[in-house]
Design a protein around this motif. Structure first.
Motif, short mmCIF file in Angstrom:
data_model
loop_
_atom_site.label_atom_id
_atom_site.label_comp_id
_atom_site.label_asym_id
_atom_site.label_seq_id
_atom_site.Cartn_x
_atom_site.Cartn_y
_atom_site.Cartn_z
N GLY A 18 0.79 -1.22 0.00
CA GLY A 18 0.00 0.00 0.00
C GLY A 18 0.82 1.27 0.00
N GLY A 19 2.01 1.25 -0.62
CA GLY A 19 2.80 2.46 -0.75
C GLY A 19 3.50 2.87 0.52
N ASN A 20 3.90 1.90 1.31
CA ASN A 20 4.45 2.25 2.61
C ASN A 20 5.96 2.33 2.61
N LEU A 205 7.88 -3.71 14.41
CA LEU A 205 7.85 -2.37 15.00
C LEU A 205 9.24 -1.74 15.03
N SER A 206 10.24 -2.48 15.47
CA SER A 206 11.59 -1.92 15.52
C SER A 206 12.16 -1.71 14.12
N GLU A 207 11.76 -2.55 13.17
CA GLU A 207 12.20 -2.35 11.78
C GLU A 207 11.66 -1.04 11.23
N LEU A 208 10.42 -0.72 11.56
CA LEU A 208 9.84 0.55 11.13
C LEU A 208 10.59 1.73 11.75
N ILE A 209 10.96 1.58 13.02
CA ILE A 209 11.66 2.68 13.71
C ILE A 209 13.07 2.86 13.17
N ASN A 217 4.32 7.41 4.55
CA ASN A 217 3.18 7.25 5.47
C ASN A 217 3.64 6.69 6.81
N LYS A 218 4.69 7.29 7.34
CA LYS A 218 5.34 6.76 8.54
C LYS A 218 4.39 6.68 9.73
N VAL A 219 3.73 7.78 10.02
CA VAL A 219 2.89 7.85 11.22
C VAL A 219 1.72 6.88 11.12
N LEU A 225 0.41 -0.42 13.39
CA LEU A 225 1.15 -1.53 13.99
C LEU A 225 1.01 -1.52 15.51
N VAL A 226 1.07 -0.35 16.12
CA VAL A 226 0.93 -0.26 17.58
C VAL A 226 -0.45 -0.72 18.03
N VAL A 227 -1.50 -0.34 17.30
CA VAL A 227 -2.86 -0.76 17.65
C VAL A 227 -2.98 -2.28 17.58
N ILE A 228 -2.41 -2.89 16.52
CA ILE A 228 -2.45 -4.36 16.37
C ILE A 228 -1.75 -5.03 17.55
N ILE A 229 -0.59 -4.52 17.92
CA ILE A 229 0.18 -5.12 19.02
C ILE A 229 -0.56 -4.98 20.35
N VAL A 230 -1.10 -3.79 20.61
CA VAL A 230 -1.81 -3.56 21.87
C VAL A 230 -3.04 -4.47 21.97
N LEU A 231 -3.80 -4.61 20.89
CA LEU A 231 -4.98 -5.46 20.91
C LEU A 231 -4.60 -6.92 21.18
N ASN A 232 -3.53 -7.38 20.55
CA ASN A 232 -3.10 -8.76 20.76
C ASN A 232 -2.61 -9.00 22.17
N LEU A 233 -1.89 -8.04 22.72
CA LEU A 233 -1.43 -8.18 24.10
C LEU A 233 -2.60 -8.11 25.08
N ALA A 234 -3.63 -7.33 24.73
CA ALA A 234 -4.79 -7.20 25.61
C ALA A 234 -5.52 -8.53 25.75
N VAL A 235 -5.50 -9.34 24.69
CA VAL A 235 -6.14 -10.66 24.75
C VAL A 235 -5.48 -11.52 25.82
N GLY A 236 -4.22 -11.24 26.10
CA GLY A 236 -3.46 -12.04 27.06
C GLY A 236 -3.91 -11.90 28.50
N ILE A 237 -4.78 -10.93 28.80
CA ILE A 237 -5.25 -10.80 30.19
C ILE A 237 -6.37 -11.78 30.49
N LEU A 238 -6.81 -12.55 29.47
CA LEU A 238 -7.83 -13.57 29.71
C LEU A 238 -7.21 -14.76 30.43
N PRO A 239 -7.98 -15.52 31.17
CA PRO A 239 -7.43 -16.69 31.86
C PRO A 239 -6.99 -17.75 30.88
#
Length: 387
Positions: A18-20, A205-209, A217-219, A225-239
């Motif tokens: 997508g032109g990134n 994420l570090s490759e982008l940085i 389209n850096k930002v 990518l940050v939203v995807i990572i946060v959502l995936n980590l949030a799933v981890g609070i489930l038992p």
């Protein structure tokens, strides 16, 4: 020669995803003798940005599927359990839903196949379990989710950076996830490739940085990518989800990305592939200063982190004793679920043709028409009784 059109140096920048990302390519120029004929441009891909054929990630997927099939074969539910799900599959049938809702084998089978069991790592010197556990999965749903994610994330990265760097990133991140999991979750076994997968996300994420200057389209790319990572980590609070493996894998992959996924800056590539006669006023360094600083700092943190982690693990340290709130990173109790994941245990009383089990935690008791019950059968029935 006088009258010839000058050779023109161009850098083509075809988009990726997508032109990134900007990909420089080498340009060969061949001026023609007639000034009225335009100069043909022949583009060739620069080796520093070439596309690799992805074969390692699909191989990893196949290896994980084969290991799951072997695990189910060894599990042999009809032989070792009183009831099974999908009994028509024979010895490949699944443990009861109450025992394993992921459609998979028993915990004793996973332990036998190489699941991460901290007591065996520390007291029986089975450190290989830190690696073997990332090739095992708890059930059909578990392996499907992980392998689909691996294909989506891993193939793209292998195309960009090759099998060596992505293979090392995957394995080392998986080890980092297992290590952090072992330091905090010591009463249960752990399996799955999730730590390695989060390592790939951390590497993205570090490759982008570190390659910030060659992205368009850096930002937008960073926020996505940050939203995807946060959502995936949030799933981890489930038992029953090992979020420490996710966090350990992510942190390992994030640091490894600065080491393995560094790109030369655009100006250096342009100079390197410029035609003879084209010179720049000042030579461009291959890497920017901030890239070199991140490379050195990340390498030091990785070496220190893995060394300290392994030492305190092998000394039998439980980091929950040092951090009273850290367990919330893996599970947050609510009114809908409990985070109590202590292994179940039962008192067993075997008569000639009957087995009576009493759950130690709930006090519930039940008698089964079963003679000469095996250890696997008792464990499975105990798990069903206590849940």
């Amino acid at each position: 020669m006088a009258g010839d059109p000058p050779s023109e140096i161009q850098i083509r920048v075809p988009p990726r995803q997508g032109g990134n990302m900007i990909h420089p390519v080498e340009v060969d120029t061949a001026p023609l003798p007639s000034s009225s004929t335009p100069t043909p441009m022949i583009y060739r891909e620069v080796k520093h940005f070439k596309k690799w054929f992805p074969w390692l990630i699909p191989t990893f997927v196949v290896a994980n599927v084969i290991m799951f099939l072997i695990t189910m074969y060894v599990n042999d539910c009809p032989k070792n359990s009183v009831s099974c799900v999908a009994g028509f599959l024979g010895r490949f049938s699944f443990q009861p839903f109450k025992e394993n809702p992921l459609l998979g084998p028993s915990s004793s089978t996973l332990e036998k196949m190489g699941a991460l069991d901290v007591s065996k790592v520390v007291h029986k010197h089975q450190g290989w379990r830190l690696i073997s556990c990332i090739w095992l999965h708890g059930g059909v749903f578990h392996i499907l989710a992980n392998m689909l994610s691996l294909l989506v994330i891993g193939i793209r990265l292998e195309q960009e950076f090759g099998f060596v760097r992505i293979g090392l990133l995957y394995i080392i991140s998986g080890l980092g996830g297992s290590l952090l999991s072992a330091l905090f979750i010591q009463s249960n076994i752990s399996v799955g490739a999730s730590g390695a997968l989060f390592g790939l996300l951390g590497g993205m994420l570090s490759e982008l940085i570190t390659n910030w200057t060659i992205y368009a389209n850096k930002v937008a790319a960073l926020l996505t990518l940050v939203v995807i990572i946060v959502l995936n980590l949030a799933v981890g609070i489930l038992p029953h989800v090992d979020n420490f493996a996710h966090i350990g894998g992510f942190l390992s992959g994030f640091l490894l990305g600065f080491v393995f996924l560094i790109r030369p800056q655009f100006g250096w590539v342009s100079q390197r592939y410029a035609a003879p006669g084209y010179s720049s006023i000042s030579a461009k360094p291959k890497f920017k200063m901030y890239q070199c600083i991140l490379w050195v700092a990340s390498l030091i943190l990785l070496i220190v982190g893995f060394t300290v982690g392994l030492v305190i693990l092998l000394r039998g340290v439980d980091l929950n004793d040092e951090c009273s709130w850290c367990h919330y990173l893996s599970c947050v109790p609510t009114s809908r679920w409990s985070c109590n994941t202590q292994p179940v245990s039962c008192l067993a009383d075997q008569t000639s043709d009957q087995l009576t089990l009493t759950c130690s935690s709930t006090g519930k008791s039940k008698t089964y028409a079963l003679s000469n019950a095996t250890t696997s059968q008792i464990r499975g029935l105990c798990s069903l009784l206590c849940h």
